[in-house]
Design a protein around this motif. Structure first.
Motif, PDB file in Angstrom:
ATOM      1  N   ILE A 141     -43.366 -33.001 -34.926  1.00  0.00           N
ATOM      2  CA  ILE A 141     -42.900 -32.565 -36.011  1.00  0.00           C
ATOM      3  C   ILE A 141     -43.492 -33.528 -37.149  1.00  0.00           C
ATOM      4  O   ILE A 141     -43.022 -34.622 -37.191  1.00  0.00           O
ATOM      5  CB  ILE A 141     -41.424 -32.168 -36.385  1.00  0.00           C
ATOM      6  N   ILE A 142     -44.578 -33.053 -37.573  1.00  0.00           N
ATOM      7  CA  ILE A 142     -45.244 -34.201 -38.751  1.00  0.00           C
ATOM      8  C   ILE A 142     -45.109 -33.274 -40.016  1.00  0.00           C
ATOM      9  O   ILE A 142     -45.380 -32.312 -40.338  1.00  0.00           O
ATOM     10  CB  ILE A 142     -46.721 -34.169 -38.203  1.00  0.00           C
ATOM     11  N   PRO A 143     -44.619 -34.152 -40.986  1.00  0.00           N
ATOM     12  CA  PRO A 143     -44.502 -33.391 -42.364  1.00  0.00           C
ATOM     13  C   PRO A 143     -45.828 -32.801 -42.789  1.00  0.00           C
ATOM     14  O   PRO A 143     -46.823 -33.051 -42.675  1.00  0.00           O
ATOM     15  CB  PRO A 143     -43.849 -34.521 -43.192  1.00  0.00           C
ATOM     16  N   ALA A 144     -45.454 -31.818 -43.670  1.00  0.00           N
ATOM     17  CA  ALA A 144     -46.730 -31.041 -44.375  1.00  0.00           C
ATOM     18  C   ALA A 144     -47.421 -31.658 -45.269  1.00  0.00           C
ATOM     19  O   ALA A 144     -48.748 -31.373 -45.338  1.00  0.00           O
ATOM     20  CB  ALA A 144     -45.944 -29.669 -44.699  1.00  0.00           C
ATOM     21  N   ASP A 145     -46.969 -32.755 -46.087  1.00  0.00           N
ATOM     22  CA  ASP A 145     -47.528 -33.494 -46.791  1.00  0.00           C
ATOM     23  C   ASP A 145     -48.162 -34.508 -46.151  1.00  0.00           C
ATOM     24  O   ASP A 145     -49.260 -35.394 -47.055  1.00  0.00           O
ATOM     25  CB  ASP A 145     -47.004 -34.041 -47.819  1.00  0.00           C
ATOM     26  N   VAL A 146     -48.464 -34.782 -44.883  1.00  0.00           N
ATOM     27  CA  VAL A 146     -49.333 -35.874 -44.288  1.00  0.00           C
ATOM     28  C   VAL A 146     -50.759 -35.300 -44.112  1.00  0.00           C
ATOM     29  O   VAL A 146     -51.020 -34.362 -43.628  1.00  0.00           O
ATOM     30  CB  VAL A 146     -48.660 -36.101 -42.832  1.00  0.00           C
ATOM     31  N   SER A 187     -49.445 -30.231 -34.295  1.00  0.00           N
ATOM     32  CA  SER A 187     -48.312 -29.808 -35.307  1.00  0.00           C
ATOM     33  C   SER A 187     -48.664 -28.579 -36.160  1.00  0.00           C
ATOM     34  O   SER A 187     -47.681 -28.218 -36.664  1.00  0.00           O
ATOM     35  CB  SER A 187     -47.906 -31.235 -35.902  1.00  0.00           C
ATOM     36  N   ARG A 188     -49.969 -28.564 -36.606  1.00  0.00           N
ATOM     37  CA  ARG A 188     -50.288 -27.325 -37.084  1.00  0.00           C
ATOM     38  C   ARG A 188     -50.774 -26.244 -36.514  1.00  0.00           C
ATOM     39  O   ARG A 188     -51.203 -25.211 -37.004  1.00  0.00           O
ATOM     40  CB  ARG A 188     -51.595 -28.046 -38.169  1.00  0.00           C
ATOM     41  N   TRP A 220     -51.712 -34.516 -34.902  1.00  0.00           N
ATOM     42  CA  TRP A 220     -51.598 -33.492 -36.301  1.00  0.00           C
ATOM     43  C   TRP A 220     -52.050 -32.287 -35.874  1.00  0.00           C
ATOM     44  O   TRP A 220     -51.505 -31.470 -36.589  1.00  0.00           O
ATOM     45  CB  TRP A 220     -52.663 -34.517 -37.283  1.00  0.00           C
TER      46      TRP A 220
END
Length: 404
Positions: free
Chosen positions: A59-64, A44-45, A41
């Motif tokens: 690539i982890i969605p932004a809303d996770v 990915s940021r 996490w």
């Protein structure tokens, strides 16, 4: 509330040892999985969305949301229902492993520690039962949830009125141990400054110098057994990795490391009690131990174990009713304790303090300990009466204490 931790050696059966080993492995896997989830996490940021390195970041969605202890504990509860090996482990024990990971991140953010690392096979050495049943101690056995009665050596009795809050099972080279956290519903009064004051200065040539002129030797447990440790490590390197002979040789190295740690810790406790016999107030330097452990004398500093000693001494003072306080460590070796004149820096080879102003001559470490004592007395509102033989007596302050 008053808490203490008692340590006892366990005597588990062969079947119980198998259970302990399996629980340690399951906790290690949970720890590594939770750490990998947090690490992915963060990765990915940490990169630009239009320049993400696919081999290095997921690539982890932004809303996770960010993985936290609460979210991972809920996910663990659901995942545990699908894994039979995790169902064998007590649920609260697995939750405590997630709490340990959370504390590792808190230490990184607030304490300046490094990023948490993955644990290799065999590197998880303990697990915690945060709650025990009613009356878990039955004679020389302790009842652990989902494991049952485990024999232990009751080397010290448990005081009346104590409540066992948690139990930590620890694996060491010498066997299995249990650390019981005991709690008493009593209020302990704060220890106030009283009695004879002493200041201490830790060093390498002498482990502790006391302001009353006493010098305590440095046991140097690692240095004394370093040759033996080197030979054992050479034997490990000659064995085939993972073989039975390699494990036996590695076990001897681990037992020698534990012996070195036990010798050092026993000396620290004996010295702490000795210092408490002499005084009602003990003052020590507030050292930057991290910087000392990275200098040119890092090996000798770590062998002395100043950090462990400065943690043990306040505990001993608390039990013995002795007041303890740390003072500023700057320039303790550059000030004359007799006339309070700054004499300048001294090279490490100069082991005697000789003041050019008043001619006061004494061992360098003892002079630093006397400065520590003066600063400690100034911090608690006492002045210093200097005697001809070089001793210091704290008296009530009648004017502003000297500042440094």
């Amino acid at each position: 509330m008053f808490c203490l931790t008692y340590e006892y050696k366990l005597k588990p059966t062969s079947n119980q040892i198998v259970i302990f080993e399996d629980w340690l492995e399951q906790n290690r896997r949970v720890y590594n999985y939770a750490l990998a989830e947090r690490k992915d996490w963060f990765r990915s940021r940490s990169c630009r969305i239009d320049a993400c390195s696919l081999p290095g970041e997921y690539i982890i969605p932004a809303d996770v949301p960010r993985p936290t202890y609460n979210r991972q504990a809920v996910a663990l509860t659901a995942y545990r229902q699908t894994r039979e090996n995790l169902q064998q482990v007590h649920s609260q024990v697995l939750q405590q492993t997630l709490k340990r990971l959370e504390q590792a991140f808190v230490s990184m953010w607030e304490g300046g520690h490094g990023f948490p690392r993955f644990k290799k096979v065999g590197k998880m050495h303990s697990f915690v039962f945060p709650q025990l049943g009613k009356d878990p101690i039955q004679g020389n056995t302790i009842k652990l949830p989902k494991i049952g009665l485990v024999r232990f050596r009751q080397s010290r009795p448990i005081a009346d009125g104590a409540t066992i809050k948690q139990a930590r099972v620890v694996k060491r080279a010498s066997g299995w141990y249990v650390m019981l956290t005991l709690q008493w519903n009593v209020s302990v009064p704060e220890i106030l400054p009283h009695g004879e004051p002493i200041g201490i200065d830790v060093g390498i040539s002498h482990f502790v110098a006391v302001s009353n002129g006493q010098l305590f030797p440095n046991p140097q447990p690692f240095k004394r057994l370093e040759r033996q440790l080197k030979l054992l490590q050479q034997r490990v390197s000659r064995k085939r990795l993972g073989s039975n002979n390699w494990r036996k040789a590695q076990a001897k190295v681990s037992r020698l490391h534990e012996r070195i740690a036990n010798v050092r810790k026993q000396y620290h406790w004996k010295l702490a009690h000795n210092l408490c016999d002499w005084a009602g107030m003990i003052f020590a330097e507030d050292l930057n131990l991290k910087a000392l452990a990275k200098g040119m004398l890092a090996k000798h500093c770590l062998d002395a174990g100043w950090g462990q000693f400065l943690n043990i001494l306040p505990q001993c003072c608390f039990k013995r009713g002795v007041y303890f306080q740390k003072v500023d460590a700057k320039k303790t070796s550059q000030i004359c304790p007799n006339c309070l004149t700054q004499t300048g820096k001294k090279p490490l080879s100069q082991r005697v303090h000789s003041c050019p102003e008043c001619g006061y001559t004494i061992d360098r470490d003892i002079a630093a300990a006397q400065i520590v004592c003066i600063r400690g007395l100034a911090a608690v509102g006492h002045t210093v009466k200097m005697l001809s033989e070089g001793k210091f007596i704290g008296v009530p302050a009648t004017k502003k204490s000297p500042s440094f």
